[in-house]
Design a protein around this motif. Structure first.
Motif, mmCIF file in Angstrom:
data_model
loop_
_atom_site.group_PDB
_atom_site.id
_atom_site.type_symbol
_atom_site.label_atom_id
_atom_site.label_comp_id
_atom_site.label_asym_id
_atom_site.label_seq_id
_atom_site.Cartn_x
_atom_site.Cartn_y
_atom_site.Cartn_z
ATOM 1 N N ALA A 47 -4.823 -6.958 -7.897
ATOM 2 C CA ALA A 47 -4.706 -5.530 -7.601
ATOM 3 C C ALA A 47 -3.245 -5.128 -7.435
ATOM 4 N N VAL A 48 -2.692 -4.493 -8.464
ATOM 5 C CA VAL A 48 -1.344 -3.937 -8.368
ATOM 6 C C VAL A 48 -1.162 -2.915 -9.482
ATOM 7 N N ASN B 287 -3.234 -4.476 4.375
ATOM 8 C CA ASN B 287 -3.784 -3.215 3.860
ATOM 9 C C ASN B 287 -3.800 -3.181 2.328
ATOM 10 N N THR B 288 -3.583 -4.345 1.696
ATOM 11 C CA THR B 288 -3.819 -4.506 0.259
ATOM 12 C C THR B 288 -4.556 -5.822 0.048
ATOM 13 N N ASP B 289 -5.256 -5.928 -1.070
ATOM 14 C CA ASP B 289 -5.849 -7.203 -1.465
ATOM 15 C C ASP B 289 -4.789 -8.014 -2.182
ATOM 16 N N THR C 28 -7.980 0.050 -2.052
ATOM 17 C CA THR C 28 -8.197 -1.273 -1.468
ATOM 18 C C THR C 28 -9.513 -1.353 -0.713
ATOM 19 N N MET C 29 -9.732 -0.441 0.246
ATOM 20 C CA MET C 29 -10.941 -0.517 1.066
ATOM 21 C C MET C 29 -12.182 -0.136 0.272
ATOM 22 N N SER C 30 -12.056 0.752 -0.691
ATOM 23 C CA SER C 30 -13.194 1.088 -1.543
ATOM 24 C C SER C 30 -13.660 -0.142 -2.302
ATOM 25 N N ASN D 211 0.851 -1.184 0.000
ATOM 26 C CA ASN D 211 0.000 0.000 0.000
ATOM 27 C C ASN D 211 0.889 1.237 0.000
ATOM 28 N N ARG D 212 0.720 2.103 -1.011
ATOM 29 C CA ARG D 212 1.580 3.283 -1.115
ATOM 30 C C ARG D 212 1.019 4.471 -0.336
#
Length: 732
Positions: A252-253, A227-229, A494-496, A207-208
Motif C-alpha cells: 500500500a503506497v 496508521n498505514t499498512d 488504510t482502515m477501510s 499517512n497523508r
C-alpha cells in the motif's frame, strides 16, 4: 537313520534347499511389503490430492504515446507528456488447478487505474481469442496507480474532461499490451508451486491524512501499531524443480514519487521495484525481456503517500500537517509533501529499492506453500442504489455519485487550485452559484444523502454527453487455496482496507473447511470509483472523504457486497449468485475527443530528421551524464515504437568486426528522453544517459529512433529515421 549314515552330497543338497527356500520366502515377503506400501501410497494419494498448479506469467509493453497528451493521476491540465523516463508494462499471472477446469488471471499494469472502458474492451478481445476460458468472473485487471502514464482511456465524462477526451492510441496500447501479456502467460503455463511470505517495509509510506485516520474509534486504532499498512505480501512462483517463474506482490503506497511537475512517462516507484527484481532474475537481458516476471500491485493506498518527508510549506519550510493542510502564508497551495531524495528521480529510486529489497528478502525466505482449490466470484452492483442493513433495526443507503468541495483542494501530494481547502464541510455561495449555472443544482435528495459533504459536482445527476460517473461497478474475489484476492474498484484508505480484509477472512473461514486464509486487497481494479473512506473519516471531508462518491455508507455497501461473495465461495454456492445489472458500454463515437491531431512535422532548412544538433563530449566518467540532442518529429507520431520497440539505444563497441552491442534502451532506468517543442513546428529530443558507476569502460554511442509525419495528397505519411551520433569514451 543316524547322522553318521548321511552322505556329503546329501548334506549339500539339504543346505542348498534351505538357502533357496529362504531366498524365495524373502523375495515373496519383499514383494508383498512393496505392494502393500504402494497400495497405501496410492490410497494416500487419492485421499490427499496434489496441489501443484499450472502457472503462467507474461509481460508486455503498454507504453502508448509519450508526448503532447495529458498524464493521468494529478488531473493537472499543465502536466502533459513530453518524453520518457521508463516504459510501462502489463504483467499477467495465470494459475490453474490441473484437477479441475478452474483458473484465474491477475494482471497488474503500469497505469493510474483500470477504467471500465478498458476492461470491457480487453474482455471482448479475450472472448474472441479464447471463447469462455477468460471471463469477467475469473480475470482481474489492476493498475499500479502511477500518476505518470498517458491518459485518455475512459468512458465517463469527468475523466474524459481531465484527459482531453478519448484518445484511441492511448487505450489501444493498453488493450494490446494487457491482452498480449495474458497471451504470453497462457502459452508459458507449466506445473509449479506457489509460496507466500509477508513482511514489513520500513520507512516507505506515511499517512497523508492522519487527522482523518484519528476519527476512527480509538479501540480500533489501538489494534494496529501504525496508521498505514506497512506489510508487503509476496507470492513466489516456482516450477517443480524450484526454479523461479515469477513473483507477485501487494503493498500500500501511492506511486507519486514522480510529482506533478513531471512531464515524462514513468512507472514510478512500484515500476522501479519490478525493474530491479526482473533485472536481477533475467541476467543479461535488456529491461522488459526475459522469462521471469515480477509485479508490484496496488493495495489499500487511499490515504498512503510515498512522500515520506511529509507536508511542509514550500515558501517557509514549516510543517503544514494540520487538518486543513494550509500554510500561514500562501494557504493550501503552498502545502506540499516531498520524498526522501534530492529530487523526484532519486525519491522514486529510494522508495522503489526499499520495496524491492523487502520483496527479495521475502522471496529468499519463503517456505509456506499455498495449497487448495481455485475459486472465484464476481457481481455487478449498482452502487448508487444499495441498501445497507447494519442490524435488524438500522439500515443506510448509498447515494448518486457526487464530489465534495475538498476534491478540488487536491492533496499534499498534488495540490488543487483556486484556494479550495481540505476539510471543507460547508459550501460557498460563489462556487455554488457557478455550479448551479454551469452544471445544475444538486437535488435535495442528493444533498441530504451526502451530508456532511458540501457538493461541488453532482456527477450522478449529470448525463451529457455521457454519464459523468459510473453507477454499475465490479466486485470480485479470487481464491487460490488459502489466498484470497479482493479486487476493489477504487482507492480504499488504510482502515477501510483493514475492515474489508477482516470481513472477507471471517466469512471465508466460517465454513470451517479452510483456515488461516491470507486476504489481500488489490486496488484500482476493473473500474474506477475514486476513494472509499470509513464512515468516521468521511465526516471530516478531507480530500479522500470528498472523493468518496457514493456517500457516507460507501464502505459499508462494499463490505456487504464482498461479504456476499465470500459467503458464496465458502458455501460453494457461487452459481447461485445473481449476476447483477451489466454496465453500459458506450461506443467510441459517443466519447468526446478534445485532443487535436498532431500537425505535420517540420525541420529547419538544410537539415534532416535525426540529425545531431548537440553532440556528446569526447569522453565521460562513471557518474557523468552523456547527452545528445537530435532533430525530431513529434514522438506521438512514432506509433511503431509505442509497444515493443524503443526510442533510443546506448550501444557499446565490441571492437570485433565493428559490431555495436545494445547495453541500454528506453526501458532502462539510466536513460531518459526529453521532447522539446520548438517554434514554427520544429522540435527536437534530448537523449540522456546517466552513466552507472558499475559501467564497463569502453567506446559507446547513443542512437535515437523515431518517425516524422508528412502529407501526401492530404494523407498522412509516417517516415522513419534513425539518429546518428559520433562515438565517445567512458573512462576511469
Amino acid at each position: 537313520m543316524g547322522c553318521k549314515n548321511v552322505s556329503p552330497l546329501g548334506i549339500g543338497c539339504t543346505i542348498l534347499f534351505v538357502l533357496m527356500t529362504a531366498v524365495a520366502v524373502t523375495i515373496i515377503a519383499v514383494f508383498y511389503i512393496t505392494e502393500k506400501l504402494r497400495a497405501e501410497a496410492d490410497s494416500r494419494s487419492a485421499e490427499e490430492p496434489s496441489y501443484y498448479y499450472q502457472i503462467g506469467v507474461g509481460r508486455a509493453d503498454c507504453t502508448g504515446p509519450i508526448a503532447n497528451l495529458p498524464l493521468m493521476g494529478y488531473a493537472n491540465p499543465d502536466q502533459t507528456a513530453a518524453g520518457l523516463h521508463t516504459r510501462l508494462y502489463s504483467r499477467a499471472f495465470i494459475v490453474a488447478d490441473p484437477s479441475t477446469s478452474r483458473r484465474v488471471v491477475f494482471v497488474s499494469t503500469d497505469i493510474a487505474m483500470v477504467s471500465q472502458k478498458l476492461r470491457l474492451e480487453v474482455m471482448k478481445l479475450l472472448k474472441r481469442k479464447y471463447g469462455s476460458l477468460y471471463r469477467q468472473d475469473n480475470v482481474v485487471l489492476s493498475g499500479t496507480h502511477t500518476h505518470s502514464g498517458p491518459a485518455g482511456y475512459f468512458q465517463y465524462t469527468l475523466c474524459l474532461i481531465t484527459s482531453k477526451g478519448y484518445i484511441k492510441p492511448s487505450i489501444n496500447a493498453l488493450i494490446n499490451g494487457i491482452v498480449k501479456s495474458i497471451d504470453i502467460a497462457h502459452k508459458s503455463m507449466k506445473p509449479g508451486k506457489i509460496l507466500v511470505n509477508k513482511g514489513e517495509v520500513e520507512g516507505s509510506n506515511i499517512n497523508r491524512s492522519p487527522y482523518s485516520y484519528l476519527q476512527n474509534p480509538k479501540e480500533e486504532r489501538a489494534r494496529y501499531k501504525s496508521n498505514t499498512d506497512q506489510e508487503l505480501v509476496l507470492l513466489k512462483m516456482v516450477d517443480l524443480d524450484g526454479h523461479g517463474i515469477g513473483a507477485l506482490s501487494w503493498f500500500a503506497v501511492h506511486p507519486v514519487s514522480m510529482n506533478n511537475t513531471n512531464h515524462l512517462v514513468s512507472s514510478d516507484n512500484m515500476g522501479y521495484a519490478s525493474y530491479l527484481f526482473e533485472q536481477e532474475k533475467n541476467t543479461g537481458s535488456l529491461p522488459g525481456k526475459g522469462p521471469f516476471v515480477a509485479a508490484f500491485a496496488s493495495s489499500n493506498l487511499g490515504d498512503v503517500s510515498s512522500n515520506t518527508q511529509g507536508p511542509h510549506c514550500v515558501n517557509t519550510g514549516e510543517s503544514c500537517d494540520n487538518p486543513d493542510s494550509t500554510c500561514p502564508v500562501g494557504g493550501p497551495s503552498m502545502c506540499m509533501s516531498s520524498g526522501p531524495g534530492r529530487d523526484m528521480f532519486d525519491s522514486t529510486a529510494i522508495i522503489g529499492r526499499s520495496i524491492y529489497n523487502k520483496a527479495k528478502e521475502l522471496s529468499r525466505t519463503a517456505t509456506r506453500e499455498i495449497k487448495g482449490p481455485i475459486n472465484f466470484a464476481h457481481q455487478w452492483v449498482n452502487m448508487s442504489d444499495v441498501t445497507v442493513q447494519f442490524n435488524s433495526t438500522h439500515k443506510g443507503h448509498t447515494c448518486k455519485p457526487a464530489l465534495g468541495y475538498s476534491f478540488a483542494a487536491g492533496t499534499t501530494d498534488g495540490v488543487g487550485a483556486f484556494n479550495f481547502t481540505q476539510g471543507t464541510v460547508e459550501g460557498d455561495p460563489f462556487w455554488d452559484s457557478i455550479r448551479d449555472v454551469l452544471l445544475g443544482k444538486p437535488s435535495n435528495e442528493t444533498q441530504e444523502c451526502h451530508l456532511p459533504k458540501p457538493i461541488l459536482f453532482n456527477t450522478g445527476e449529470m448525463t451529457k454527453p455521457v454519464p459523468w460517473h459510473p453507477d454499475i461497478v465490479d466486485v470480485q474475489i479470487l481464491t487460490i487455496g488459502t489466498l484470497a484476492i479482493v479486487a476493489v474498484p477504487g482507492e480504499f484508505t488504510t482502515m477501510s482496507g483493514r475492515r474489508l480484509r477482516e470481513t472477507v477472512k471471517s466469512e471465508l473461514e466460517s465454513s470451517g473447511s479452510v483456515k488461516d486464509i491470507d486476504v489481500v486487497v488489490a486496488g484500482l481494479c476493473n473500474v474506477y470509483t475514486h476513494y472509499i473512506t470509513t464512515y468516521e473519516e468521511y465526516q471530516v471531508q478531507r480530500y479522500e472523504g470528498a472523493s468518496t462518491i457514493y456517500g457516507p455508507h460507501t464502505l459499508s455497501a462494499y463490505i456487504q457486497s464482498f461479504r456476499g461473495l465470500a459467503k458464496a465461495i465458502a458455501e460453494n454456492s457461487v452459481d447461485q449468485l445473481p449476476k447483477g445489472p451489466e454496465p453500459p458500454d458506450f461506443p467510441d463515437k459517443k466519447l468526446i475527443s478534445l485532443l487535436p491531431p498532431n500537425p505535420v512535422d517540420k525541420k529547419p532548412n538544410n537539415t534532416a530528421f535525426g540529425d545531431v544538433v548537440m553532440d556528446a563530449q569526447a569522453a565521460y566518467k562513471p557518474g557523468d551524464v552523456a547527452e545528445v540532442t537530435f532533430i525530431s518529429g513529434n514522438p506521438r507520431n512514432s506509433v511503431g515504437f509505442m509497444a515493443g520497440g524503443t526510442f533510443l539505444t546506448v550501444e557499446k563497441s565490441d571492437h570485433v568486426g565493428g559490431r555495436w552491442v545494445v547495453r541500454y534502451n528506453d526501458a532502462s532506468w539510466d536513460t531518459r528522453l526529453y521532447w522539446n517543442k520548438g517554434l514554427r513546428g520544429h522540435s527536437n529530443v534530448t537523449v540522456s544517459w546517466h552513466i552507472p558507476y558499475s559501467v564497463e569502460i569502453g567506446t559507446y554511442r547513443i542512437r535515437h529512433f523515431g518517425h516524422f509525419k508528412t502529407l501526401q495528397f492530404l494523407k498522412p505519411i509516417f517516415n522513419p529515421y534513425n539518429g546518428s551520433s559520433t562515438t565517445f569514451q567512458v573512462t576511469n
